[in-house]
Motif scaffolding. Sequence first.
Motif, PDB file in Angstrom:
ATOM      1  N   LEU A 101       8.839  46.009   1.026  1.00  0.00           N
ATOM      2  CA  LEU A 101       9.876  46.348   2.829  1.00  0.00           C
ATOM      3  C   LEU A 101      10.046  45.220   3.780  1.00  0.00           C
ATOM      4  O   LEU A 101       8.766  45.464   4.009  1.00  0.00           O
ATOM      5  N   ASP A 102      10.746  44.758   3.736  1.00  0.00           N
ATOM      6  CA  ASP A 102      10.520  44.450   5.061  1.00  0.00           C
ATOM      7  C   ASP A 102      12.199  45.326   5.996  1.00  0.00           C
ATOM      8  O   ASP A 102      13.045  44.159   5.098  1.00  0.00           O
ATOM      9  N   PRO A 103      11.733  45.840   6.856  1.00  0.00           N
ATOM     10  CA  PRO A 103      12.332  47.122   7.858  1.00  0.00           C
ATOM     11  C   PRO A 103      13.126  46.370   8.554  1.00  0.00           C
ATOM     12  O   PRO A 103      14.596  47.051   8.633  1.00  0.00           O
ATOM     13  N   LEU A 104      13.127  44.566   9.083  1.00  0.00           N
ATOM     14  CA  LEU A 104      13.895  44.739  10.072  1.00  0.00           C
ATOM     15  C   LEU A 104      13.430  42.681  10.593  1.00  0.00           C
ATOM     16  O   LEU A 104      12.902  42.277  10.940  1.00  0.00           O
ATOM     17  N   ASP A 105      14.036  41.986   8.602  1.00  0.00           N
ATOM     18  CA  ASP A 105      14.070  40.536   8.790  1.00  0.00           C
ATOM     19  C   ASP A 105      14.912  39.950   9.295  1.00  0.00           C
ATOM     20  O   ASP A 105      15.966  40.706   9.378  1.00  0.00           O
ATOM     21  N   GLY A 106      14.516  39.163  10.580  1.00  0.00           N
ATOM     22  CA  GLY A 106      15.193  38.332  11.548  1.00  0.00           C
ATOM     23  C   GLY A 106      15.014  39.143  12.637  1.00  0.00           C
ATOM     24  O   GLY A 106      15.856  39.808  13.437  1.00  0.00           O
ATOM     25  N   SER A 107      13.891  39.830  12.973  1.00  0.00           N
ATOM     26  CA  SER A 107      13.697  40.740  13.895  1.00  0.00           C
ATOM     27  C   SER A 107      13.821  39.646  15.626  1.00  0.00           C
ATOM     28  O   SER A 107      14.355  40.452  16.716  1.00  0.00           O
ATOM     29  N   THR A 108      13.623  38.355  16.206  1.00  0.00           N
ATOM     30  CA  THR A 108      13.666  37.336  16.556  1.00  0.00           C
ATOM     31  C   THR A 108      15.516  37.788  17.368  1.00  0.00           C
ATOM     32  O   THR A 108      16.053  38.186  18.335  1.00  0.00           O
ATOM     33  N   GLN A 109      16.257  37.883  16.577  1.00  0.00           N
ATOM     34  CA  GLN A 109      17.546  37.281  16.562  1.00  0.00           C
ATOM     35  C   GLN A 109      18.307  38.672  16.218  1.00  0.00           C
ATOM     36  O   GLN A 109      19.258  38.827  17.456  1.00  0.00           O
ATOM     37  N   TRP A 110      17.753  40.101  16.023  1.00  0.00           N
ATOM     38  CA  TRP A 110      18.068  41.535  16.280  1.00  0.00           C
ATOM     39  C   TRP A 110      17.801  41.166  18.263  1.00  0.00           C
ATOM     40  O   TRP A 110      18.994  41.717  18.831  1.00  0.00           O
ATOM     41  N   MET A 111      16.907  41.232  18.399  1.00  0.00           N
ATOM     42  CA  MET A 111      16.515  41.132  19.736  1.00  0.00           C
ATOM     43  C   MET A 111      17.001  40.695  20.507  1.00  0.00           C
ATOM     44  O   MET A 111      17.581  41.143  22.075  1.00  0.00           O
ATOM     45  N   MET A 112      17.747  39.289  20.456  1.00  0.00           N
ATOM     46  CA  MET A 112      18.834  38.014  20.931  1.00  0.00           C
ATOM     47  C   MET A 112      19.765  38.863  20.705  1.00  0.00           C
ATOM     48  O   MET A 112      20.733  39.148  22.203  1.00  0.00           O
ATOM     49  N   ILE A 113      20.307  39.370  19.643  1.00  0.00           N
ATOM     50  CA  ILE A 113      22.316  39.233  19.998  1.00  0.00           C
ATOM     51  C   ILE A 113      22.513  40.181  19.005  1.00  0.00           C
ATOM     52  O   ILE A 113      23.840  40.148  18.602  1.00  0.00           O
ATOM     53  N   ARG A 114      21.540  40.716  18.554  1.00  0.00           N
ATOM     54  CA  ARG A 114      21.635  41.920  17.591  1.00  0.00           C
ATOM     55  C   ARG A 114      22.759  41.512  16.306  1.00  0.00           C
ATOM     56  O   ARG A 114      23.434  42.224  16.134  1.00  0.00           O
ATOM     57  N   THR A 115      22.379  40.475  15.880  1.00  0.00           N
ATOM     58  CA  THR A 115      22.949  39.722  14.694  1.00  0.00           C
ATOM     59  C   THR A 115      21.851  38.886  14.067  1.00  0.00           C
ATOM     60  O   THR A 115      21.002  38.547  14.313  1.00  0.00           O
ATOM     61  N   GLY A 116      22.678  38.413  13.201  1.00  0.00           N
ATOM     62  CA  GLY A 116      21.333  37.195  12.019  1.00  0.00           C
ATOM     63  C   GLY A 116      20.089  37.930  11.767  1.00  0.00           C
ATOM     64  O   GLY A 116      19.148  37.682  11.214  1.00  0.00           O
ATOM     65  N   HIS A 117      20.280  39.636  11.430  1.00  0.00           N
ATOM     66  CA  HIS A 117      19.216  39.966  10.349  1.00  0.00           C
ATOM     67  C   HIS A 117      19.605  41.144   8.749  1.00  0.00           C
ATOM     68  O   HIS A 117      20.507  41.661   9.040  1.00  0.00           O
ATOM     69  N   CYS A 118      18.719  41.820   8.615  1.00  0.00           N
ATOM     70  CA  CYS A 118      18.245  42.530   7.628  1.00  0.00           C
ATOM     71  C   CYS A 118      17.488  43.712   7.112  1.00  0.00           C
ATOM     72  O   CYS A 118      16.893  43.132   7.338  1.00  0.00           O
ATOM     73  N   VAL A 119      17.718  43.985   5.843  1.00  0.00           N
ATOM     74  CA  VAL A 119      16.713  45.031   5.230  1.00  0.00           C
ATOM     75  C   VAL A 119      16.675  44.240   4.061  1.00  0.00           C
ATOM     76  O   VAL A 119      17.381  44.147   3.664  1.00  0.00           O
ATOM     77  N   SER A 120      15.688  44.001   3.172  1.00  0.00           N
ATOM     78  CA  SER A 120      15.613  43.280   2.462  1.00  0.00           C
ATOM     79  C   SER A 120      14.468  44.066   1.507  1.00  0.00           C
ATOM     80  O   SER A 120      13.617  44.904   2.127  1.00  0.00           O
ATOM     81  N   ALA A 121      14.275  44.495   0.322  1.00  0.00           N
ATOM     82  CA  ALA A 121      13.593  45.247  -0.543  1.00  0.00           C
ATOM     83  C   ALA A 121      13.493  44.577  -2.194  1.00  0.00           C
ATOM     84  O   ALA A 121      14.166  44.355  -2.447  1.00  0.00           O
TER      85      ALA A 121
END
Length: 310
Positions: free
Chosen positions: A85-105
């Motif tokens: 699991l990667d529970p927050l892939d794209g954490s940098t984008q999530w921290m900045m603008i709450r988009t460009g992220h996903c959950v992958s497993a």
Amino acid sequence: MRLAAMKTLQHLETSRGWARVVLQEGELHPGDTPVEADYDAHHKFASVMNNHVASAQLAVEHIVGEEKILKSPPTVAPGSRIIVLDPLDGSTQWMMIRTGHCVSALMLLADDTGSLSVESAVVVNPVHAFTLVNNSLMMGPTNGSSDGDIVLTSCLPDTLEEPSLAITGFKSKDRGSFSTLIGELPGWSCLSIGGNPVTPYVIAGSLSACVTWRPQYTWDAVGILMATYTDAVVGNLDGDRVTGPAFAKVFNDVVMTQDARVIPPMIVAKDLERFEAVVLAMERARQKFGPRFGTGMELDLNSPPQRGDA
């Protein structure tokens, strides 16, 4: 896994974990600087999985990945499963603008000998859910059932006037390499958001290609694996192409250690023309830039060694 990913994304919508960095002494976190949201998301995903009515039947023995790395490969009973699991892939984008992220497993199943193989996979972002099961890639809405999912076997054509490229894991230390590569792709538009959050859109959207130029962990390359089960062209930076069953074998040996970067740099493209264009651009950019192309160490070879310089 799809439901757990959906619930995890809903949890992230109101998470305040962006404000707190979490890394205890002795812990390993091979990706970007971890935030508390990463850990919260991992626990949320595990909670949904463990409380689901199918939990006992699935017999998931471990949920491992970027937030829970094991010191050695786990022993799994025949018929049991592991989720990577990667529970927050794209954490940098999530921290900045709450988009460009996903959950992958990835879900891996142990056979009669305990050997693991990929059984299914999900990449779920706030809009779409991509599911790989029975060697078929499906796409549907994130919030809702899978009844209306469509099977993706062929890439949608480019619908923009200019082709597009997504770069996985772009950092400021890659600026010179990035600029050199873009110079070899005149007329292309470029995104610095790559990886699992966008790779499936090479198939399902107007993105022409994705490229990674450093080895990755298995949880970072779920989208690449998905692409190999369609007519997308997938291969390494030298132009050697791979297919689904052969590429999936790379994901089967789960080694949850800090150095388990088993997925080589890869290209995913809509068609052979786009693939060959990126391969050629990478080759020319490497020749022009020099041996430090894509290494993240872009100092002049003749300059004094500095921190982080090899």
